[in-house]
Design a protein around this motif. Structure first.
Motif, mmCIF file in Angstrom:
data_model
loop_
_atom_site.group_PDB
_atom_site.id
_atom_site.type_symbol
_atom_site.label_atom_id
_atom_site.label_comp_id
_atom_site.label_asym_id
_atom_site.label_seq_id
_atom_site.Cartn_x
_atom_site.Cartn_y
_atom_site.Cartn_z
ATOM 1 N N LEU A 171 0.836 -1.204 0.000
ATOM 2 C CA LEU A 171 0.000 0.000 0.000
ATOM 3 C C LEU A 171 0.865 1.246 0.000
ATOM 4 N N PHE A 172 1.914 1.232 0.805
ATOM 5 C CA PHE A 172 2.857 2.349 0.915
ATOM 6 C C PHE A 172 3.459 2.704 -0.449
ATOM 7 N N VAL A 173 3.847 1.685 -1.195
ATOM 8 C CA VAL A 173 4.488 1.909 -2.489
ATOM 9 C C VAL A 173 3.476 2.284 -3.565
ATOM 10 N N GLU A 174 2.364 1.559 -3.622
ATOM 11 C CA GLU A 174 1.387 1.776 -4.692
ATOM 12 C C GLU A 174 0.760 3.161 -4.628
ATOM 13 N N LYS A 175 0.603 3.715 -3.413
ATOM 14 C CA LYS A 175 -0.049 5.014 -3.259
ATOM 15 C C LYS A 175 0.954 6.146 -3.003
ATOM 16 N N ASP A 176 2.255 5.870 -3.094
ATOM 17 C CA ASP A 176 3.276 6.902 -2.871
ATOM 18 C C ASP A 176 3.089 7.587 -1.509
ATOM 19 N N LEU A 177 2.954 6.804 -0.452
ATOM 20 C CA LEU A 177 2.646 7.333 0.874
ATOM 21 C C LEU A 177 3.905 7.671 1.652
ATOM 22 N N ASP A 178 3.742 8.521 2.644
ATOM 23 C CA ASP A 178 4.837 8.826 3.572
ATOM 24 C C ASP A 178 4.775 7.952 4.817
ATOM 25 N N LEU A 179 3.574 7.478 5.166
ATOM 26 C CA LEU A 179 3.408 6.666 6.387
ATOM 27 C C LEU A 179 2.186 5.776 6.260
ATOM 28 N N VAL A 180 2.350 4.523 6.668
ATOM 29 C CA VAL A 180 1.233 3.610 6.902
ATOM 30 C C VAL A 180 1.445 3.049 8.306
ATOM 31 N N GLU A 181 0.475 3.262 9.178
ATOM 32 C CA GLU A 181 0.635 2.863 10.585
ATOM 33 C C GLU A 181 -0.599 2.106 11.047
ATOM 34 N N ILE A 182 -0.374 1.028 11.780
ATOM 35 C CA ILE A 182 -1.448 0.312 12.470
ATOM 36 C C ILE A 182 -1.105 0.299 13.952
ATOM 37 N N ASN A 183 -1.928 0.962 14.727
ATOM 38 C CA ASN A 183 -1.706 1.013 16.174
ATOM 39 C C ASN A 183 -3.042 1.186 16.907
ATOM 40 N N PRO A 184 -3.538 0.079 17.482
ATOM 41 C CA PRO A 184 -2.839 -1.197 17.599
ATOM 42 C C PRO A 184 -3.289 -2.217 16.539
ATOM 43 N N LEU A 185 -2.424 -3.207 16.335
ATOM 44 C CA LEU A 185 -2.815 -4.434 15.658
ATOM 45 C C LEU A 185 -3.219 -5.402 16.763
ATOM 46 N N GLY A 186 -4.508 -5.692 16.848
ATOM 47 C CA GLY A 186 -5.001 -6.552 17.916
ATOM 48 C C GLY A 186 -4.793 -8.023 17.605
ATOM 49 N N ILE A 187 -4.435 -8.789 18.622
ATOM 50 C CA ILE A 187 -4.275 -10.244 18.513
ATOM 51 C C ILE A 187 -5.325 -10.885 19.408
ATOM 52 N N SER A 188 -6.218 -11.673 18.846
ATOM 53 C CA SER A 188 -7.278 -12.318 19.617
ATOM 54 C C SER A 188 -6.737 -13.540 20.350
ATOM 55 N N PRO A 189 -7.517 -14.092 21.288
ATOM 56 C CA PRO A 189 -7.061 -15.309 21.987
ATOM 57 C C PRO A 189 -6.789 -16.482 21.049
ATOM 58 N N THR A 190 -7.429 -16.474 19.855
ATOM 59 C CA THR A 190 -7.206 -17.570 18.903
ATOM 60 C C THR A 190 -6.080 -17.276 17.921
ATOM 61 N N GLY A 191 -5.429 -16.108 18.056
ATOM 62 C CA GLY A 191 -4.331 -15.753 17.170
ATOM 63 C C GLY A 191 -4.738 -14.939 15.950
ATOM 64 N N GLU A 192 -6.007 -14.567 15.867
ATOM 65 C CA GLU A 192 -6.462 -13.729 14.754
ATOM 66 C C GLU A 192 -5.864 -12.334 14.882
ATOM 67 N N VAL A 193 -5.476 -11.730 13.757
ATOM 68 C CA VAL A 193 -4.924 -10.376 13.767
ATOM 69 C C VAL A 193 -5.949 -9.409 13.183
ATOM 70 N N MET A 194 -6.009 -8.190 13.744
ATOM 71 C CA MET A 194 -7.011 -7.225 13.318
ATOM 72 C C MET A 194 -6.454 -5.810 13.465
ATOM 73 N N ALA A 195 -6.541 -5.012 12.391
ATOM 74 C CA ALA A 195 -6.121 -3.607 12.451
ATOM 75 C C ALA A 195 -7.203 -2.815 13.161
ATOM 76 N N LEU A 196 -6.970 -2.497 14.434
ATOM 77 C CA LEU A 196 -7.972 -1.805 15.249
ATOM 78 C C LEU A 196 -7.948 -0.298 15.044
#
Length: 402
Positions: A171-196
């Motif tokens: 995404l950073f490269v395709e859109k010529d971005l200066d920043l892509v940030e995920i905070n927080p990336l949540g981790i569920s009890p089953t190990g699922e990841v989610m951009a919160l």
């Protein structure tokens, strides 16, 4: 140009970065037709950080509470900005929260991957957990996996987080971005990841190649002006910052909108943006220095009013210099030419005021693409050392305290 969270997440969706079911809320009445089952979280859509601490994020269990909460949030300014839109999002229970970012080093002209095993609201207080990987050759999954390993991740989490980082980079490269940030990336009890939560900063000079981002920019600017015209509170706060007395130009007691993180050293750091702050702290430590504290003033795009950025920088300088162990202040704030002028004026004004009070402190100022001779003439005999790269600024700061 900083996108709002709901706009950033629309880009995440395009890249198959996992996000929660959500709905845009343009006014409180929209919640009567909410399609997401309760409980939900309502989020103020402003560019400023610290929304949770400011009251701009509320969890609700039913429609009545949601409408009341939305009315409160719509009328709550955060960093002088009133939200035009709220984001209603499904509630998510995370066992762990990570920090991930891809940002551009404007001097080295290469991307940097950042990651921390401790994300969320207190990420700035967990500097020792921040890991960095510079992308110095053609990108491959190796870089993302290396970051995950440096973060201390194990098992299946290495692959799932690496996959998220790869998508962020694309995404950073395709859109010529200066920043892509995920905070927080949540981790569920089953190990699922989610951009919160997500933040995307577009490069203003590249908007011509990305009309979709340019359209977002136009909508944001017009809606902000509309809010400012109809809200007397917004107008008065823009004209008179709560952190400064406009007559004396000195900070007053209300400084909760800037957060000072205290460490154990003698070099103070003032930056804009979490990624740049982390990189600066890392550079100082790499040079053998010890940061005393740091303040992140946030994105420069939020300062519309005359002298607003100058006031903010002066307040940050006052905060980091409160600790008597501070021997030098490293100012690493990157922005456009017009913003650079305000930063220089802030540093000069602060040092002139300190000189009149018979207190002298050294400043290392990193500026990019400037007329160094003109800046030196502007600063005169003030104790300021200019640096054009982060490594040069870090080395100069460490040298100043020896």
């Amino acid at each position: 140009m900083d996108l709002l969270e709901y706009q950033a997440k629309s880009l995440f969706r395009q890249m198959a970065i996992p996000i929660l079911p959500s709905q845009r809320i343009d006014n409180p009445a929209d919640l009567k037709g909410l399609k997401i089952p309760y409980p939900v979280v309502l989020k103020s859509q402003v560019r400023a950080g610290g929304r949770g601490r400011a009251g701009g994020i509320k969890f609700v269990e039913n429609t009545i509470d949601a409408v009341a909460a939305a009315q409160t949030i719509f009328n709550l300014p955060i960093e002088d900005e009133y939200p035009q839109v709220l984001l209603a999002e499904a509630k998510y229970n995370a066992d762990q929260e990570l920090y991930l970012a891809v940002l551009l080093d404007p001097v080295a002209r290469r991307p940097v991957l950042l990651g921390s095993s401790q994300g969320g609201m207190d990420v700035e207080g967990s500097i020792e957990q921040m890991q960095q990987v510079a992308v110095d050759q053609e990108f491959s999954p190796f870089y993302a996996r290396r970051l995950a390993l440096k973060m201390g991740l194990q098992g299946d989490l290495i692959q799932s987080v690496s996959t998220i980082v790869e998508k962020m980079y694309r995404l950073f490269v395709e859109k010529d971005l200066d920043l892509v940030e995920i905070n927080p990336l949540g981790i569920s009890p089953t190990g699922e990841v989610m951009a919160l939560d997500g933040k995307v900063t577009a490069n203003d000079d590249a908007l011509g190649r990305h009309p979709d981002l340019a359209t977002l920019s136009g909508k944001r600017q017009s809606s902000g002006l509309a809010r400012e015209r109809r809200s007397p509170h917004a107008h008065s706060k823009v004209q008179q910052s709560p952190e400064f007395d406009p007559k004396s130009k000195s900070p007053i007691s209300n400084s909760e909108s800037l957060q000072l993180i205290e460490l154990d050293g003698n070099i103070a750091i003032l930056c804009n943006g979490v990624g740049l702050t982390m990189a600066t702290l890392d550079a100082v430590t790499h040079q053998g220095g010890k940061p005393a504290n740091f303040v992140n003033i946030g994105s420069l795009d939020r300062y519309y009013a005359a002298n607003a950025l100058r006031d903010r920088v002066e307040l940050g300088l006052e905060l980091v210099a409160q600790d008597k162990s501070v021997k030098v202040i490293l100012v690493n704030i990157l922005g456009s030419a017009s913003k650079t002028e305000e930063i220089i004026a802030a540093v000069a004004g602060y040092l002139e005021r300190k000189a009149r009070a018979n207190r002298h402190i050294q400043v290392v100022l990193r500026l990019v693409e400037i007329d160094a001779d003109a800046v030196k003439k502007r600063l005169g005999q003030l104790p300021v050392q200019l640096a054009s790269t982060l490594d040069e600024a870090a080395a100069a700061s460490v040298s100043s305290v020896k």
